[in-house]
Write an enzyme that holds these catalytic residues in place. Structure first.
Site, PDB file in Angstrom:
ATOM      1  N   SER A   1       0.842  -1.205   0.000  1.00 25.10           N
ATOM      2  CA  SER A   1       0.000   0.000   0.000  1.00 25.10           C
ATOM      3  C   SER A   1       0.871   1.247   0.000  1.00 25.10           C
ATOM      4  O   SER A   1       0.476   2.275  -0.536  1.00 25.10           O
ATOM      5  CB  SER A   1      -0.887   0.041   1.241  1.00 25.10           C
TER       6      SER A   1
ATOM      7  N   HIS B   1       9.626  -1.625   3.058  1.00 25.43           N
ATOM      8  CA  HIS B   1       9.425  -2.079   4.433  1.00 25.43           C
ATOM      9  C   HIS B   1       9.187  -3.584   4.432  1.00 25.43           C
ATOM     10  O   HIS B   1       8.744  -4.144   3.426  1.00 25.43           O
ATOM     11  CB  HIS B   1       8.250  -1.331   5.090  1.00 25.43           C
TER      12      HIS B   1
HETATM   13  N1  GTA Z   1       3.521   1.681  13.073  1.00 22.32           N
HETATM   14  O1  GTA Z   1       1.196   4.986  10.985  1.00 22.32           O
HETATM   15  C1  GTA Z   1       1.538   3.806  10.995  1.00 22.32           C
HETATM   16  C2  GTA Z   1       1.187   2.856   9.995  1.00 22.32           C
HETATM   17  N2  GTA Z   1       0.441   2.920   8.862  1.00 22.32           N
HETATM   18  C3  GTA Z   1      -0.229   4.073   8.332  1.00 22.32           C
HETATM   19  C4  GTA Z   1       0.447   1.704   8.267  1.00 22.32           C
HETATM   20  N3  GTA Z   1       1.177   0.854   9.009  1.00 22.32           N
HETATM   21  C5  GTA Z   1       1.655   1.537  10.094  1.00 22.32           C
HETATM   22  N4  GTA Z   1       2.436   1.130  11.110  1.00 22.32           N
HETATM   23  C6  GTA Z   1       2.769   2.032  12.056  1.00 22.32           C
HETATM   24  N5  GTA Z   1       2.349   3.336  11.991  1.00 22.32           N
HETATM   25  O2  GTA Z   1       1.211  -3.557   7.931  1.00 22.32           O
HETATM   26  C7  GTA Z   1       1.468  -0.535   8.702  1.00 22.32           C
HETATM   27  C8  GTA Z   1       0.282  -1.295   8.149  1.00 22.32           C
HETATM   28  C9  GTA Z   1       0.944  -2.357   7.274  1.00 22.32           C
HETATM   29  C10 GTA Z   1       2.267  -1.729   6.872  1.00 22.32           C
HETATM   30  C11 GTA Z   1       2.259  -1.312   5.428  1.00 22.32           C
HETATM   31  O3  GTA Z   1       2.411  -0.556   7.663  1.00 22.32           O
HETATM   32  O4  GTA Z   1      -0.502  -1.862   9.179  1.00 22.32           O
HETATM   33  P1  GTA Z   1       1.814  -2.445   3.107  1.00 22.32           P
HETATM   34  O5  GTA Z   1       2.353  -1.239   2.424  1.00 22.32           O
HETATM   35  O6  GTA Z   1       2.191  -3.760   2.537  1.00 22.32           O
HETATM   36  O7  GTA Z   1       0.270  -2.194   3.184  1.00 22.32           O
HETATM   37  O8  GTA Z   1       2.255  -2.456   4.625  1.00 22.32           O
HETATM   38  P2  GTA Z   1      -0.959  -3.153   3.527  1.00 22.32           P
HETATM   39  O9  GTA Z   1      -0.514  -4.424   4.111  1.00 22.32           O
HETATM   40  O10 GTA Z   1      -1.900  -3.179   2.392  1.00 22.32           O
HETATM   41  O11 GTA Z   1      -1.675  -2.283   4.567  1.00 22.32           O
HETATM   42  P3  GTA Z   1      -2.665  -2.716   5.627  1.00 22.32           P
HETATM   43  O12 GTA Z   1      -3.050  -1.437   6.258  1.00 22.32           O
HETATM   44  O13 GTA Z   1      -2.069  -3.770   6.480  1.00 22.32           O
HETATM   45  O14 GTA Z   1      -3.912  -3.323   4.842  1.00 22.32           O
HETATM   46  C12 GTA Z   1      -4.115  -4.705   4.547  1.00 22.32           C
HETATM   47  C13 GTA Z   1      -5.472  -5.157   5.038  1.00 22.32           C
HETATM   48  O15 GTA Z   1      -5.391  -5.380   6.437  1.00 22.32           O
HETATM   49  C14 GTA Z   1      -6.572  -4.118   4.888  1.00 22.32           C
HETATM   50  O16 GTA Z   1      -7.170  -4.114   3.615  1.00 22.32           O
HETATM   51  C15 GTA Z   1      -7.530  -4.550   5.981  1.00 22.32           C
HETATM   52  O17 GTA Z   1      -8.377  -5.576   5.537  1.00 22.32           O
HETATM   53  C16 GTA Z   1      -6.627  -5.086   7.056  1.00 22.32           C
HETATM   54  N6  GTA Z   1      -6.401  -4.083   8.111  1.00 22.32           N
HETATM   55  C17 GTA Z   1      -5.780  -2.900   7.970  1.00 22.32           C
HETATM   56  N7  GTA Z   1      -5.740  -2.225   9.132  1.00 22.32           N
HETATM   57  C18 GTA Z   1      -6.353  -2.999  10.042  1.00 22.32           C
HETATM   58  C19 GTA Z   1      -6.616  -2.846  11.412  1.00 22.32           C
HETATM   59  N8  GTA Z   1      -6.218  -1.749  12.096  1.00 22.32           N
HETATM   60  N9  GTA Z   1      -7.279  -3.827  12.023  1.00 22.32           N
HETATM   61  C20 GTA Z   1      -7.630  -4.950  11.372  1.00 22.32           C
HETATM   62  N10 GTA Z   1      -7.398  -5.150  10.059  1.00 22.32           N
HETATM   63  C21 GTA Z   1      -6.764  -4.203   9.398  1.00 22.32           C
END
Ligand code: GTA
Length: 320
Positions: A255, A260
């Protein structure tokens, strides 16, 4: 029973995690309730099984996404849960009975994530939608994906805030400050750090010019090896979890387009750990060692949601 493997050095006990100062929640503070005026517009998705709900709404006229998630029940809270709760009988039949247990408030918290102001892309991201597997050749990446992500991707300001210690500095578990092979390791914001059963950390590279797997060549092997090795060592030291209990991987597509690496506990079904999206760092290192241009030239496969703009670009190009 994976709770037992956490008995260790005083920081982790019976699956529960204590902070340095001996208190849980050491860094948390009571905040003004920013959600008191939250107005729900729609439920983006929810799951009775995962016990979470993703909501789109408004906070003081700003678009917001709120994620509510019930947290796991910890073994170390059981004694207090049994002695300090009220129990209401629902039904009794022979040797079977069900109750509603009303726990003390501090044992009944809901992990809450707020994205505000949320962009349209955030709202789409959390909406449950059908996905399609895309086949991306080297040319597709250059002609379709790269131009799209250069214009359309999420801001990585939060990543720079971490690297510059402007946010989450107190949460850092380990840092190697080297500008070429260094990184910051910290808890992912999906992890509440209360138990190692669902351990989830991310390692963020100091290097700012690597967008994703596609930008990796054999030149980056020392960086990947450093993240893999030192990340595992730091997790062993802090959480007493050996490398053999970790799933360490990169997402493609991610995303956020800044390199990372995800460190999750093996056995915890973290969102996005499926074979269509997760690439084990150990495999990535070996592939680059056998072919320096591996990720530049290979066809890569990944899922895209039906409403993802990138999917439309693949369709327009006749690639789907
Ligand atoms: N410490 O501000 C942050 C931050 N942000 C904005 C994102 N991450 C952060 N970590 C810290 N501070 O694992 C983390 C995310 C992710 C990583 C980015 O950075 O949690 P990525 O670039 O590969 O993106 O990794 P990814 O994996 O798509 O992002 P994300 O958010 O994990 O989404 C995948 C799916 O997980 C979503 O579509 C949703 O179904 C699920 N999901 C997302 N957030 C949550 C949640 N809080 N609770 C439960 N399920 C969730």
């Amino acid at each position: 029973n994976n709770k037992k493997e956490t008995a260790v050095d005083g920081k982790v006990k019976r699956g529960k995690i204590d902070n340095e100062n001996g208190r849980e929640d050491g860094n948390e503070s009571v905040q003004e309730n920013v959600l008191s005026g939250f107005k729900t517009s729609s439920v983006l998705s929810d799951s009775a099984r995962e016990k979470n709900i993703f909501i789109y709404g408004k906070v003081a006229d700003q678009d917001a996404v709120v994620i509510l998630e019930k947290t796991p029940i910890r073994e170390d809270s059981l004694a207090e849960l049994f002695s300090g709760s009220t129990l209401k009988l629902e039904m009794k039949n022979d040797i079977y009975s069900t109750y509603r247990l009303q726990a003390p408030p501090h044992l009944n918290e809901i992990k809450t994530t707020v994205v505000c102001p949320a962009t349209e892309k955030h709202i789409k991201k959390y909406q449950r939608k059908e996905s399609f597997l895309v086949e991306e050749t080297e040319e597709d990446y250059k002609n379709i994906t790269l131009p799209y992500i250069q214009k359309q991707s999420f801001s990585v300001q939060w990543v720079y805030n971490i690297l510059e210690k402007k946010a989450e500095a107190e949460r850092i578990v380990y840092e190697d400050p080297d500008p070429d092979i260094g990184f910051v390791l910290l808890p992912d914001f999906k992890w509440d750090q209360k138990q190692v059963d669902d351990l989830y950390l991310i390692a963020i590279a100091h290097q700012r010019d690597i967008k994703s797997l596609r930008d990796l060549t054999s030149e980056r092997v020392p960086l990947l090896q450093n993240i893999f090795q030192k990340g595992k060592e730091a997790i062993l030291q802090r959480y007493n979890l050996p490398g053999s209990k970790l799933r360490v991987y990169l997402h493609y597509q991610p995303s956020y387009y800044h390199l990372h690496v995800h460190f999750t506990k093996l056995g915890y079904d973290a969102p996005g750990c499926g074979v269509e999206r997760a690439h084990l760092i150990a495999d990535v290192i070996q592939n680059l060692q056998s072919d320096p241009q591996y990720y530049k030239t290979r066809t890569l496969y990944f899922p895209l949601r039906a409403d993802d703009g990138l999917l439309s670009k693949f369709k327009e190009a006749g690639r789907l």
